[in-house]
Structure formats: structure tokens, C-alpha cells
Design a protein around this motif. Structure first.
Motif, PDB file in Angstrom:
ATOM      1  N   ILE A 469       0.762  -1.242  -0.098  1.00  0.00           N
ATOM      2  CA  ILE A 469       0.100   0.199   0.040  1.00  0.00           C
ATOM      3  C   ILE A 469       0.827   1.133  -0.104  1.00  0.00           C
ATOM      4  O   ILE A 469       2.017   1.192   0.347  1.00  0.00           O
ATOM      5  CB  ILE A 469      -0.908   0.189   1.363  1.00  0.00           C
ATOM      6  N   GLU A 473      -3.037   5.340   1.350  1.00  0.00           N
ATOM      7  CA  GLU A 473      -3.974   4.174   1.801  1.00  0.00           C
ATOM      8  C   GLU A 473      -4.074   3.717   3.332  1.00  0.00           C
ATOM      9  O   GLU A 473      -4.866   2.957   3.466  1.00  0.00           O
ATOM     10  CB  GLU A 473      -3.771   2.981   0.879  1.00  0.00           C
ATOM     11  N   LYS A 512      -7.420   1.548   3.620  1.00  0.00           N
ATOM     12  CA  LYS A 512      -8.652   1.921   2.720  1.00  0.00           C
ATOM     13  C   LYS A 512      -7.916   1.581   1.483  1.00  0.00           C
ATOM     14  O   LYS A 512      -7.144   2.363   0.713  1.00  0.00           O
ATOM     15  CB  LYS A 512      -8.846   3.262   2.701  1.00  0.00           C
ATOM     16  N   LEU A 513      -8.011   0.514   0.848  1.00  0.00           N
ATOM     17  CA  LEU A 513      -7.478   0.051  -0.463  1.00  0.00           C
ATOM     18  C   LEU A 513      -7.828   0.771  -1.852  1.00  0.00           C
ATOM     19  O   LEU A 513      -9.030   1.055  -1.776  1.00  0.00           O
ATOM     20  CB  LEU A 513      -7.805  -1.452  -0.668  1.00  0.00           C
ATOM     21  N   ASP A 514      -6.934   1.178  -2.380  1.00  0.00           N
ATOM     22  CA  ASP A 514      -7.242   1.925  -3.728  1.00  0.00           C
ATOM     23  C   ASP A 514      -7.753   1.020  -4.851  1.00  0.00           C
ATOM     24  O   ASP A 514      -6.739   0.300  -5.471  1.00  0.00           O
ATOM     25  CB  ASP A 514      -5.957   2.748  -4.218  1.00  0.00           C
TER      26      ASP A 514
END
Length: 531
Positions: A469, A473, A512-514
Motif C-alpha cells: 500500500i 491508503e 483503505k485500499l485503492d
């Protein structure tokens, strides 16, 4: 004078000279014969003379190595017992392991770890003793019947193997090897073992109970057997990092398989530092490994007698790994054993032939977490994955091992943030895809991700993908300013110690994954399933 005259008259001058030489040679032969006969009793002290007792009459046989080729290794002592069977002598070699400090020795010399593969060579004058082929075979058979414990110290573990008259007393945490031999090595020898396979971790080992392995003479006062067993036993601890799913497998479950699989179920598992919930959690594996109920030994005042006891567990130094060249098994054998233990149906992952017309969708498991390192946009990730053609399952790993094993084995792709839950890749079918999401934290986090899961997965016939990440993120960017050392220089936090590092990058970080950046990873997974 008269004898000289008679002698001179009887022989010519030439014959007198010839007779003189003959007398000299005869005298030398007599002297040489006397030296040969009495040499064992008159030989110099610097020659190696070994006295071997025969039977109760204490007859002595002197073995002389004038070539100086026999060396006594500092930590390996070879005792030779000689049996008089009439016209022939049978030699029995018995390798003994004796640490430099035999009392409470927790580390041993390098020779200890190699002793099973090395044969001590004793050179004996062939003119005095010659061994037949049958006698050599008898020597090899007797070597196995050692009474002296074999204690091994390796990179991550220590264990002692005992065989013969073995007595276990739980209340005193003691294992006694009762020796019938009368030599000096059969008494006052003791090893201290903490039977948990992560010996270099002081914090983990501090909670592990210490066991003593002692060799005593039969003539000494030693407790008599109150319960007799006909099968081998293995003593191990469920202390240490038990409660962490990763460590339960790396420190106990895999080492248990390595140590006990050879007995094919005919082994008594003995637990020290017992945790009842741990037994319930791993019951399916334990029942497959042993045909007998687990024995809780702590506080047990009985004296249990076994023909063989192993105190501690074998372990390969790498996490979740087995070296097939060193052991008789591989990590593939372990995964097959797990699959059998939990009656898992799938051996191989799905193979996609035509993605466009695939009637059965590949299954993607998203391992979720609640307390830390959790995905904060799981629904968004699942929606994107479904759009690519996956059937998505979201699950948090718990203590119900049968449920976890069934779900993981039913999936073709598993993804999750670095953490103990990823240990469940062990239940994936062959050729499945494993995606590790690596949180923010610099080289230290990268190193853990590589050694805990990336490298082990290579030997599992699992295809590995990795997603690191970006800072954007990570939830850390919302907790600390960009100028803070936690953001700018994670390596500086490493210098403060593991607890400080873990509390920030593992305990306080969510992700918070892109999804757009992550999409190519899932597409690659589909391609691998297509191959």
C-alpha cells in the motif's frame, strides 16, 4: 683357556666368525620376542592404551594405537564394551554425548546435532582383533540401543531423545533414563529443556516450563513405575505465543508433525503448560496425529514409564517451512496431512479455460480483521472483484478450525493484510492464488511479510502475489503529520524496540485500499488461474 683351545681346534677361523654372527642374530630375535610379549605392560605412556572390562571378572584388554590415529573428540566419548564368547571378541560401539558442563546444560556442542549422522571410528591393530561381517552388523544394531539421551540444540529449538527404561514424573518436571551400565557416564548427567520451538525468543520462552532430562544408574534410588506404556511419548509445551494463530502453527503444529508423524499414530502426546482451549481448537489435527488421548502431565504424581520419550520438538528454522533434505517430510506432506485431518475435499484450484464462458466462477476469499489492519472499504473491494468475475466470500478467521479449513479450501484466491490470519493459506488447494497486502512500515514490515508468508508459500505450490500500500491508503496519515518520524522514517521507530514498532504499524493502522490501483492484481490472479 682350555675351552678356547678346544674351540679353536674344532672350527676354522672362517667358521668361528660365521657362528658368531648366528649367535648375535639369535640373541636379537629372543630380545624382540620378549618385547612383543611384554609391550602392553611396559609400553610408554604417550601411546594410547584403552582398558576394556570384560564381564564381572574385570578382565582387562589393552588396545594399543602406536600410529596415534585414534582421537577422542571433546564432546563425543566412545565406550567399547567387549564380550568374551570363547574364541572370538565382539566389539560394541556405544556413542555417548556429554556436554562440557553435564549438569543443567541447555546448550550442547555442534557435534551433538550431527551425532546421528557420524560414526565414531576406532582403529584397532588388525593383528589382535578382526571383525567379521556378522559382527559388524551386530555393532550397528547395538548402536541404536543407546541408553544415553541424545540432546540436540538447533537454531530455533532444543530437544532430547531418550530410549530404554524411561520414567516421566510430571510433578517434578523430570524425565529419567535408567541405565543398567556401571560406567561413570551413567550418572549425574542432566539436561534442562524448555519444550517450545522458539528458543531464541526470551519473552516467549519465559512462560515455558523447564524440564530436566537425567541419566541415573539402576542402583540409585529412583521412583518405580506406577503406570507402564508400550508406545513412545512426546512432551511439548503450549505456552509461548500460543493464542497467536501464526505462532501456533509455526512453533507447535508444524514441529509436532515433524516430530510425531514417524510413529503413524502410535505415540502418546504429553502436554505441559496445558491450555484446554488450544486442544479443542486443534482437536482434528491432534486426533489424526495420535491414536491416544492427550496426557496433561503438570502436577501428575504418577511415574509413567515409556520405551522412548522425546522432550521438545524438531523444527526447521524458517517459518511455516520444512526442509525435505533434512527431514523425511516436506511442507507438501504437511498440507496433505492437514487436508486429511479436516477431510477437505479440494486438492486443486479451479482452472479457467474460457473466462468469458466460465459457468463456475473462481472463488475469492477476503480475510477481514476487526481490531487492526482491517480493510475500511471491504464492500468496495468486493464489488470490484465481482465485476471481474469472482464469487466473493468475506470472512474473519476465528478459533473454529474446521470451519476455517472448509472455507479456505473451497476458494481459489485468498487475499488479506499481513497478519496471523494469513497462516490459513495452508488449507488452500494446490495452484491457488495468495495475495498479501503489505501495510505501511518500511523495510521492517517488508521483511516480515517476505519471511512469514511470501517465502513459505513458494514451497506450498501456491502462486504468490503482493500488493504494497501507499501512504495515502494507510490510516496513519490521519493520525500523524507528514513531518512526524512515524511517517518520514519508520526505521527510526524500529530502533525503539519491537513493542514500539508493533504498537504503531500493526496495532494502530487500518487500510483503505485503492481499488483502481489494486484491480491489476486481481486481473493477474485470473490470468494465473487460466494457465
Amino acid at each position: 683357556m682350555i675351552y678356547q683351545t678346544i674351540f679353536a681346534k674344532s672350527f676354522s677361523r672362517y667358521e668361528q666368525k660365521k657362528l658368531g654372527y648366528g649367535a648375535l642374530v639369535g640373541f636379537l630375535l629372543i630380545v624382540l620376542s620378549l618385547c612383543t610379549v611384554f609391550k602392553p605392560y611396559l609400553g610408554p605412556l604417550h601411546d594410547l592404551n584403552m582398558k576394556l572390562s570384560i564381564g564381572v571378572d574385570t578382565k582387562m584388554l589393552m588396545l594399543n594405537d602406536t600410529g596415534g590415529s585414534l582421537k577422542i573428540t571433546k564432546d563425543i566419548v566412545t565406550e567399547i564394551l567387549v564380550e568374551d564368547t570363547g574364541n572370538s571378541l565382539h566389539m560394541i560401539e556405544d556413542e555417548r554425548i556429554v556436554p562440557k558442563n553435564p549438569v543443567n546444560a541447555t546448550r550442547v556442542s555442534p557435534q551433538m546435532a550431527k551425532v546421528e549422522n557420524n560414526a565414531t571410528k576406532t582403529l584397532i591393530n588388525e593383528t589382535s582383533i578382526s571383525a567379521t561381517k556378522a559382527e559388524v552388523e551386530k555393532l550397528e544394531t547395538r548402536k541404536v540401543e543407546q541408553e544415553q539421551p541424545l540432546c540436540v540444540s538447533e537454531a530455533r529449538t532444543e530437544y532430547c531423545k531418550t530410549q530404554g527404561d524411561i520414567r516421566v514424573h510430571g510433578k517434578s518436571s523430570s524425565v529419567y533414563t535408567v541405565s543398567q551400565k556401571t560406567n561413570s557416564f551413567a550418572e549425574n548427567v542432566s539436561w534442562s529443556i524448555r519444550p517450545y520451538a522458539r528458543k531464541t525468543d526470551a519473552y516467549a520462552m519465559s512462560s515455558v516450563r523447564t524440564w530436566s532430562v537425567k541419566t541415573v544408574k539402576a542402583s540409585q534410588q529412583v521412583s518405580h513405575c506406577t503406570k507402564n506404556h508400550s508406545i513412545p511419548a512426546v512432551i511439548f509445551s503450549t505456552a509461548g505465543y500460543t493464542g497467536n494463530h501464526f505462532h501456533e502453527f509455526s512453533d507447535i503444529i508444524v514441529p509436532l508433525f515433524l516430530t510425531c508423524r514417524q510413529f503413524n499414530g502410535q505415540v502418546q502426546l504429553i502436554i505441559t503448560d496445558k491450555k484446554p482451549w488450544w486442544i479443542v481448537k486443534h482437536r482434528a489435527f491432534l486426533k489424526k496425529l495420535s491414536n491416544y488421548e492427550i496426557m496433561d502431565i503438570d502436577g501428575d504424581d504418577e511415574v509413567h514409564c515409556f520405551p522412548k520419550v522425546i522432550v521438545g520438538l524438531k523444527r526447521y528454522h524458517k517459518e511455516l517451512s520444512i526442509d525435505p533434505e533434512k527431514y523425511s517430510y516436506s511442507i507438501k506432506d504437511f498440507r496433505d496431512f492437514l487436508r486429511s485431518s479436516y477431510s477437505l475435499k479440494r486438492v486443486n484450484a479451479i482452472k479457467i479455460k474460457d473466462i468469458g464462458n466460465q459457468s463456475k466462477k473462481p472463488r475469492l476469499l477476503i480475510l477481514s480483521r476487526k481490531r487492526s489492519r482491517s480493510f475500511t472499504n471491504t464492500n468496495q473491494i468486493a464489488k470490484m472483484a465481482k465485476g471481474l468475475g469472482f464469487k466473493v466470500i468475506v470472512m474473519e478467521a476465528g478459533r473454529n478450525m474446521r470451519n476455517i479449513a472448509d472455507v479456505v479450501n473451497s476458494c481459489d484466491v485468498l487475499m488479506g493484510v499481513h497478519g496471523a490470519g494469513l497462516t490459513n493459506i495452508l488449507f488452500l488447494p494446490e495452484n491457488a492464488i495468495f495475495i498479501q497486502v503489505v501495510p505501511y512500515g518500511g523495510m521492517q514490515v517488508d521483511w516480515l511479510a517476505k519471511n512469514d508468508f511470501a517465502k513459505p508459500s513458494e514451497d506450498m505450490n501456491i502462486k504468490y502475489l503482493e500488493y504494497k500500500i501507499r501512504l495515502e491508503e494507510s490510516s496513519l496519515i490521519q493520525q500523524y503529520p507528514l513531518e512526524h518520524m512515524i511517517i518520514k522514517d519508520p526505521s527510526s521507530i524500529v530502533k525503539q524496540g519491537w513493542e514500539a514498532f508493533r504498537s504503531v504499524y500493526f496495532d494502530k493502522q487500518n487500510i483503505k485500499l485503492d481499488v483502481n490501483r489494486f484491480r491489476p492484481i486481481l486481473q493477474k490472479a485470473l490470468e494465473l488461474l487460466h494457465q
